[in-house]
Design a protein around this motif. Structure first.
Motif, PDB file in Angstrom:
ATOM      1  N   UNK A  91       0.701  -1.036  -0.072  1.00  0.00           N
ATOM      2  CA  UNK A  91      -0.231   0.132  -0.098  1.00  0.00           C
ATOM      3  C   UNK A  91       1.048   1.603   0.163  1.00  0.00           C
ATOM      4  N   UNK A  92       1.638   1.084   0.738  1.00  0.00           N
ATOM      5  CA  UNK A  92       3.002   2.419   0.429  1.00  0.00           C
ATOM      6  C   UNK A  92       3.997   3.068  -0.270  1.00  0.00           C
ATOM      7  N   UNK A  93       4.048   1.437  -1.039  1.00  0.00           N
ATOM      8  CA  UNK A  93       4.325   1.929  -2.744  1.00  0.00           C
ATOM      9  C   UNK A  93       2.787   1.994  -3.495  1.00  0.00           C
ATOM     10  N   UNK A  94       2.116   1.652  -3.572  1.00  0.00           N
ATOM     11  CA  UNK A  94       1.323   2.183  -4.446  1.00  0.00           C
ATOM     12  C   UNK A  94       0.510   3.328  -3.563  1.00  0.00           C
ATOM     13  N   UNK A  95       1.042   4.255  -2.272  1.00  0.00           N
ATOM     14  CA  UNK A  95       0.512   5.613  -2.467  1.00  0.00           C
ATOM     15  C   UNK A  95       1.679   6.586  -3.218  1.00  0.00           C
ATOM     16  N   UNK A  96       2.817   6.031  -3.166  1.00  0.00           N
ATOM     17  CA  UNK A  96       3.731   6.543  -3.570  1.00  0.00           C
ATOM     18  C   UNK A  96       3.986   6.480  -5.253  1.00  0.00           C
ATOM     19  N   UNK A  97       3.808   5.754  -5.641  1.00  0.00           N
ATOM     20  CA  UNK A  97       3.529   5.362  -7.247  1.00  0.00           C
ATOM     21  C   UNK A  97       2.462   6.538  -7.634  1.00  0.00           C
TER      22      UNK A  97
END
Length: 442
Positions: A91-97
């Protein structure tokens, strides 16, 4: 040492586990709803149209459908505590992308990735709570977890107020969401450490089985179950897509500032935070579950037309805020918040009275699967309607077809709720109309 010789966790350990798992969910909900306050900025600065904004929601739902089809094998294989950390990291990676996206395809990729992480994170937290809480405490624990999670949605709606300087562009609010989700990942890591320390001290019980989507034998579910599934589909396909467009709609069609529109939209999750557990306790005492679902569906039916056609009314101050809101919009959204509290508080537990215990996992997974299908389609339909009828501040009437579409869905939900009420009043009822789900002796 056998776990049977170990004591159950103390209240301090249980509530610490609940708080940490729920904070991970707070970040999850915040990251999902972070797009809502920047819809107008995405249209102005990134050149997106309403159909493309709808596709961002649909991308999440398609990913969620794929996760439900594959089942919870990751959680079963590696354990819930590892799964919480892994999916929170996704989820953190998705939010950053999403926050860093230079173009629309990358935005779509970020939202798709969020769906792959967020939905199994919810399942993993459910398994965690089932391990730490037993008996009567379990329902209360789930209620608190849902309240904290929805507080994440409300915080997103409030962000134009407390983080106003970030809203000069659409990237910065999404970077804030990445930070909030990162804090959720931190809570997941702390939970991992807490459970690891607790394992040798307490009997945490056996981990519950992850809900799986069992497509075999679906014909064995009763008509009452399918009426609830149908109501679930149309209800969530109305509420969540409306929330996706609500802040932009209140800005463009009613001339509200982003701050006021965010405060108005936040009334839905805020009402649910307070009222959902209270409705649950009330219905457990009086029964009438199918009747209350019908009442909630009836109350929702006129709301979209009220905000579309009735005069906005005088401006009234929002309590505990300097924001003023048009009275008609304020009352309509407040009633909508009550419906958003009542129907879920009754609908999800009702399934447990209708479906035998050994099939509950399959029943809930199938219900969620159908919900995601409807939720994936409606944002595209509403976005297309807004584009076709040239909705915008110069043409507020262009939003009316979309609001009629929501109204049609609400009417369909009322039909299914009425059919459920009819079925449960008959001899084949499952006790939904009685306290505790048990018919009194004849």
């Amino acid at each position: 040492m056998h776990t049977a010789t170990l004591p159950r966790p103390t209240p301090a350990w249980r509530w610490a586990a609940l708080v940490l798992a729920s904070l991970a969910m707070f970040g999850n909900y915040y990251a999902y709803d972070a797009l809502n306050p920047v819809v107008d900025l995405l249209r102005e600065q990134q050149g997106l149209d309403y159909r493309e904004v709808g596709m961002l929601s649909t991308a999440y739902n398609i990913a969620a459908l794929l996760v439900l089809l594959t089942g919870g094998w990751v959680i079963d294989r590696f354990g819930a505590r590892r799964a919480i950390v892994a999916f929170a990291a996704v989820c953190v990676l998705a939010a950053a992308v999403t926050a860093a996206a230079p173009n629309f395809p990358t935005l779509l990729s970020g939202r798709f990735l969020l769906g792959l992480g967020a939905e199994p994170l919810i399942v993993a937290v459910t398994v965690v709570l089932a391990r730490w809480f037993k008996g009567k405490e379990l329902s209360f624990a789930f209620g608190l977890n849902l309240s904290i999670s929805r507080l994440g949605s409300a915080a997103t709606d409030w962000s134009p107020s407390f983080a106003a300087p970030l809203y000069s562009n659409w990237h910065d609010p999404l970077w804030l969401a990445t930070g909030v989700m990162s804090a959720g990942l931190g809570a997941a890591v702390l939970y991992f450490a807490l459970e690891r320390r607790a394992e040798g001290r307490f009997d945490l019980g056996a981990a519950g089985e992850t809900d799986r989507l069992d497509l075999r034998g679906l014909y064995r579910f009763s008509p009452s179950y399918w009426y609830i599934v149908a109501l679930c589909v149309v209800f969530y396909s109305t509420v969540f897509p409306f929330r996706s467009f609500a802040i932009d709609y209140f800005q463009q069609a009613h001339g509200l500032s982003r701050e006021a529109a965010g405060m108005l939209s936040s009334l839905l999750p805020v009402a649910a935070i307070v009222a959902t557990p209270l409705f649950g306790l009330w219905v457990d005492r009086v029964g009438r579950r199918s009747l209350f679902m019908a009442i909630g569906s009836l109350a929702m039916l006129p709301l979209f037309l009220v905000v579309t056609y009735l005069p906005p009314g005088p401006a009234v101050p929002l309590p505990f805020s300097e924001v003023e809101l048009p009275l008609t919009l304020f009352l309509a959204v407040l009633v909508f918040g009550g419906v958003f509290s009542l129907i879920p508080a009754v609908m999800w537990p009702a399934v447990a009275y209708i479906v035998e215990e050994r099939r509950l996992g399959s029943a809930y997974a199938l219900m969620t699967f159908c919900q995601q299908i409807g939720w994936a389609i409606v944002p595209l339909a509403v976005g297309t309607l807004n584009e076709h009828f040239l909705a915008g501040p110069e043409n507020p009437a262009g939003y009316a077809p979309g609001m009629w579409f929501y109204t049609a869905l609400s009417a369909l939900g009322l039909v299914f709720a009425w059919k459920l009420w009819q079925a449960e009043r008959g001899p084949g009822g499952h006790g939904l109309e009685y306290p505790g789900g048990a018919r009194p002796p004849a």
